[in-house]
Design an enzyme around this catalytic site. Structure first.
Site, short mmCIF file in Angstrom:
data_model
loop_
_atom_site.label_atom_id
_atom_site.label_comp_id
_atom_site.label_asym_id
_atom_site.label_seq_id
_atom_site.Cartn_x
_atom_site.Cartn_y
_atom_site.Cartn_z
N CYS A 1 -0.97 -4.63 -21.38
CA CYS A 1 -1.44 -3.95 -20.17
C CYS A 1 -0.58 -4.25 -18.95
O CYS A 1 -0.89 -3.83 -17.85
CB CYS A 1 -2.90 -4.31 -19.88
SG CYS A 1 -3.18 -6.06 -19.54
N ARG B 1 7.77 -14.49 -8.88
CA ARG B 1 8.22 -13.12 -8.62
C ARG B 1 8.22 -12.78 -7.13
O ARG B 1 8.84 -11.82 -6.69
CB ARG B 1 7.33 -12.12 -9.36
CG ARG B 1 7.55 -12.15 -10.85
CD ARG B 1 6.59 -11.21 -11.55
NE ARG B 1 5.23 -11.74 -11.54
CZ ARG B 1 4.15 -10.98 -11.38
NH1 ARG B 1 4.28 -9.70 -11.15
NH2 ARG B 1 2.95 -11.51 -11.43
N GLU C 1 -1.56 -14.40 -21.05
CA GLU C 1 -0.57 -14.37 -19.97
C GLU C 1 -0.03 -15.75 -19.64
O GLU C 1 0.76 -15.92 -18.72
CB GLU C 1 -1.17 -13.72 -18.73
CG GLU C 1 -2.52 -14.25 -18.33
CD GLU C 1 -3.21 -13.38 -17.29
OE1 GLU C 1 -2.53 -12.59 -16.61
OE2 GLU C 1 -4.44 -13.52 -17.15
N ASP D 1 2.48 -11.70 -15.76
CA ASP D 1 2.31 -13.14 -15.61
C ASP D 1 2.94 -13.91 -16.76
O ASP D 1 3.45 -15.02 -16.58
CB ASP D 1 0.83 -13.51 -15.48
CG ASP D 1 0.36 -13.48 -14.03
OD1 ASP D 1 1.22 -13.61 -13.14
OD2 ASP D 1 -0.85 -13.34 -13.79
N HIS E 1 0.82 -1.21 0.00
CA HIS E 1 0.00 0.00 0.00
C HIS E 1 0.85 1.25 0.00
O HIS E 1 0.50 2.26 -0.63
CB HIS E 1 -0.93 0.00 1.23
CG HIS E 1 -2.20 -0.75 0.99
ND1 HIS E 1 -3.07 -1.06 2.00
CD2 HIS E 1 -2.74 -1.25 -0.14
CE1 HIS E 1 -4.10 -1.72 1.49
NE2 HIS E 1 -3.92 -1.85 0.21
N ARG F 1 -11.78 -6.14 -16.46
CA ARG F 1 -11.30 -7.52 -16.34
C ARG F 1 -12.15 -8.24 -15.29
O ARG F 1 -12.37 -7.73 -14.20
CB ARG F 1 -9.83 -7.55 -15.93
CG ARG F 1 -9.26 -8.97 -15.85
CD ARG F 1 -7.77 -8.97 -15.58
NE ARG F 1 -7.44 -8.48 -14.25
CZ ARG F 1 -6.19 -8.29 -13.81
NH1 ARG F 1 -5.17 -8.52 -14.62
NH2 ARG F 1 -5.97 -7.87 -12.59
N ARG G 1 -9.11 -3.38 -12.90
CA ARG G 1 -8.88 -4.59 -12.10
C ARG G 1 -10.03 -4.75 -11.10
O ARG G 1 -9.98 -4.25 -9.98
CB ARG G 1 -7.55 -4.48 -11.36
CG ARG G 1 -6.32 -4.39 -12.28
CD ARG G 1 -5.04 -4.39 -11.46
NE ARG G 1 -3.86 -4.41 -12.27
CZ ARG G 1 -3.13 -3.33 -12.59
NH1 ARG G 1 -3.54 -2.14 -12.16
NH2 ARG G 1 -2.06 -3.43 -13.33
#
Length: 584
Positions: free
Chosen positions: A515, A478, A444, A468, A199, A346, A306
């Protein structure tokens, strides 16, 4: 004072120069003692009173939010209020006091440690960062219990004399505390913990404040009032720089400020290459409140909404799914805010690696488990509810539906069948929607990139999720610090898959976008243009810099170098050629 340099994770670009202000967590030291039986309920009440006080503090923060504060800050205050209301925080420590007779501070820290260990087992980086939110809320309660307040320097209004702008150095810092520091010459921050998805990183980007996180020992090595330079582009922090280094960074800072002012002039300039080829620049958003920033940056639409952010942070609600009406209102809000520009939503990208309940058992390989479209097809009622909400929003403007993590023909067919069912139920209810809403696939997974005809036959557009795609192509987690350095967007296999996808879409007359993070990386803009990409979607803060690269690009000059890159299997050759593109 000796000068030294620390290396961390860059999360927000730019350079800050100022004095260090150390923020020490209240939870470092708490008293541990057993409460006599007759005092247990009084101790319970002491903790309840502290929690109530923090609730009031958060409400006051929300009420006092300045009008120009980024919307993320209000959202994060809401998240902290929800965490504080969750029984795991508000009730479980009370039980510990009653059963074990721990004092309030000890009981709270015991419960937080237990929750933190559960979060440590989560593979997904974004959710693992949520552990820090819980710890930040607990620290607020501890400060009340221990009678300590956040140490704050005087604001400029409190002191007429000049004060150097300050850089907060902390083990961790909450978004709410960032807001408090903002009014006191806060120009950057450095933390021991955190990552790209924390955050604090999100707020830093939204505030456009230079920051470096994940420096491990920064709060122990840097001392109060030390001179500090943050190089946000490199994730480097220089403590007590020499006069020469300080002068160099001041010059760089001034140059960056001039460059940023020049970029603002490009807002209304069409994104067209030097040889006249138009390029579409879209914004990635998490919430409808991100739309004004997208418009301010000159985005011609939303390339990625998202939607999972509407489903997350619902502590205290037993992880209840948002209702159809609740989702519809958020999607409609975004569509209306974009004023006729397209909005690509999405569908829910959540599952084993992003569980709605972080305390539930996680799969052994979460990134390979029940996530994204796999999760949605396993929960058809939830999926149908979301599709109905998106379709209803399509009556208010141009909406496209993007489905993540598709790999199989049957997944596409089942998704389209669910969409058909959603349309049929809305027709039966005489609810308006766009019957011609376009449906696309996130590319992805390598299997998807290698089976593109299957997707092109069934769907209207493609969007490459490079984050991804790189992870799955290179078998790199990752989240795993030990292998994260192997994550490489310029690996020949990754470049081949991206180029194949763009080329296949072009031949079929289908729109193809990128994206993922690569879309916002100015060092890769010309390479993607050379591959044939004409649609980029990125964080609004990156958009104008990418536009500048496009305006200065000559596709005829770029093409032969790009072909050479795609033929090469040698990393050094590829890196050298990508650098060459920057000079053309």
């Amino acid at each position: 004072m000796a000068s030294f340099t620390l290396h961390g994770i860059p999360v927000s670009r730019g350079i800050s120069i100022g004095r260090a202000h150390l923020l020490t967590p209240a939870a470092l030291e708490v008293k541990h003692y057993l409460v006599p039986e007759e005092q247990v309920e009084a101790e319970v009440q002491r903790l309840q009173d502290a929690i109530a006080q923090v609730h009031r503090d958060l409400e006051a923060l929300w009420t006092d939010l300045p009008k120009d504060a980024p919307t993320e800050l209000g959202a994060f205050i809401d998240v902290h209020a929800l965490i504080l209301s969750d029984p795991m925080i508000s009730e479980a420590p009370l039980d510990i006091i009653r059963t074990r007779h721990y004092n309030a501070e000890w009981a709270l820290v015991t419960q937080i440690d237990e929750l933190s260990s559960q979060f440590d087992e989560i593979e997904d980086e974004y959710l693992r960062e949520r552990k820090h939110d819980i710890q930040q809320v607990a620290e607020r309660v501890l400060k009340v219990l221990m009678g300590t307040a956040l140490p704050m320097p005087p604001s400029r209004e409190d002191d007429d004399s000049y004060r150097p702008q300050m850089i907060v150095v902390a083990h961790d810092i909450s978004p709410a505390d960032m807001l408090a520091f903002r009014d006191r010459s806060f120009i950057g921050f450095v933390t021991d913990v955190g990552g790209q998805n924390s955050h604090t990183a999100i707020v830093a980007r939204s505030l456009d404040i230079p920051a470096a996180v994940g420096l491990s020992q920064a709060s122990r090595l840097i001392e109060q009032d030390d001179w500090v330079i943050i190089d946000g582009d490199a994730g480097v922090v220089i403590c007590n720089p020499s006069p020469l280094v300080l002068e160099q960074y001041r010059a760089r800072q001034a140059a960056l400020l001039k460059a940023r002012k020049r970029l603002l002039k490009l807002k209304k300039t069409p994104a067209v290459t030097r040889d006249g080829t138009p390029v579409t620049l879209l914004a990635n958003i998490e919430l409808p409140d991100d739309c004004p920033a997208a418009l301010e940056a000159g985005a011609t639409g939303v390339g990625l909404f998202r939607s999972e952010f509407l489903f997350m942070g619902r502590a205290g609600q037993q992880h209840k799914m948002p209702s159809e009406d609740e989702q519809f209102e958020q999607y409609r809000k975004a569509v209306l805010a974009m004023k006729g520009r397209p909005v690509t939503i999405r569908t829910l990208d959540i599952g084993a690696d992003k569980p709605l309940d972080p305390t539930e058992h996680n799969a052994l390989n979460p990134a390979l488990g029940l996530r994204a479209i796999r999760y949605c097809l396993a929960e058809p009622q939830m999926f149908l509810t979301q599709l109905r909400a998106i379709l209803r929003a399509s009556a208010y403007g141009k909406v496209r539906i993007l489905i993540p993590m598709l790999a199989h023909a049957f997944e596409i067919d089942q998704s389209l069948a669910m969409l058909k069912q959603a349309k049929a139920t809305l027709l039966d209810e005489n609810v308006k929607f766009d019957p011609a809403v376009e449906v696309g696939a996130m590319i992805e997974i390598p299997a998807a990139a290698l089976a593109l005809p299957m997707f092109i036959k069934r769907l209207d557009f493609l969007s490459i999720g490079t984050n991804d795609l790189i992870q799955y192509t290179l078998a790199i987690d990752r989240v795993d610090y030990e292998v994260a350095h192997l994550y490489n967007p310029l690996h020949p296999a990754v470049l081949q898959l991206i180029a194949m996808t763009i080329d296949a879409g072009k031949k079929a007359g289908k729109d193809v976008a990128v994206c993922g993070e690569m879309a916002g990386d100015v060092k890769l803009t010309r390479l993607l243009l050379g591959m044939g990409l004409r649609e980029f979607s990125m964080h609004p803060a990156q958009l104008l810099a990418v536009k500048q690269e496009i305006l200065n690009s000559d596709l005829k000059a770029i093409a032969p170098v790009t072909r050479r890159i795609l033929r090469s299997m040698e990393p050094a050759e590829i890196a050298q050629a990508v650098e060459q593109l920057q000079t053309m």
